[in-house]
Design a protein around this motif. Structure first.
Motif: not given
Length: 172
Positions: A25-27, A100-106
């Motif tokens: 999902r992060i990718l 985007n990846m940092l936001l999805e991780a959050t």
């Protein structure tokens, strides 16, 4: 907007594992980023080998988060995929992917940290060798992931005095 304000840099993690589903999902979030002329030149190296993390600590003074991280995603650009070679748009494209990846991780309640590689040549050379990157693949940075050891409060960094309309008025 809540996810944006909740995203905080995490430098110490618990020993919990991140699921393969969450990594994917992060990718996917990274690959949803805009890119110059839809070049999508980003490539990702997912790392979970703690020995590899330890080696990178030798060349990066701010990489201590790697001591406890579960997963690191190296964000790179395949320069052969650039639609405007030599212009350097890959830096912006990969930066958008990282954000985007940092936001999805959050959003997934996973702690994260943007760890820069570019533009420090020593770090670039080291990570290229460590991850066997070919010459045409250029690393930008690492998304460091894990379960945050402590919760951080959301932050609002809005600075009214740094906003101008129509022209930059400067100091009076």
């Amino acid at each position: 907007m809540d996810t944006i304000f909740q995203r905080r840099s995490v430098r110490k993690f618990l020993e919990n594992k991140i699921s393969e589903e969450d990594i994917k999902r992060i990718l996917k979030a990274g690959m949803a980023a805009p890119s110059c002329k839809a070049s999508c030149e980003w490539v990702f190296v997912v790392m979970r080998d703690r020995e590899r993390f330890q080696k990178f600590l030798e060349v990066h003074p701010y990489a201590t988060a790697l001591k406890t991280a579960d997963t690191v995603i190296l964000v790179c650009a395949d320069l052969n995929l650039e639609k405007e070679p030599g212009e350097g748009w890959w830096i912006q494209d990969c930066s958008a992917a990282m954000q985007n990846m940092l936001l999805e991780a959050t959003d997934l309640s996973i702690g994260s940290l943007w760890l820069g590689v570019h533009p420090k040549q020593e770090r670039i050379d080291f990570i290229k060798e460590l991850c066997c990157l070919p010459d045409h693949v250029e690393p930008l940075g690492m998304v460091v992931l894990g379960t945050a050891a402590k919760e951080k409060s959301p932050i609002d960094r809005y600075l009214e005095d740094q906003v101008f309309y129509e022209t930059y008025q400067g100091e009076e």
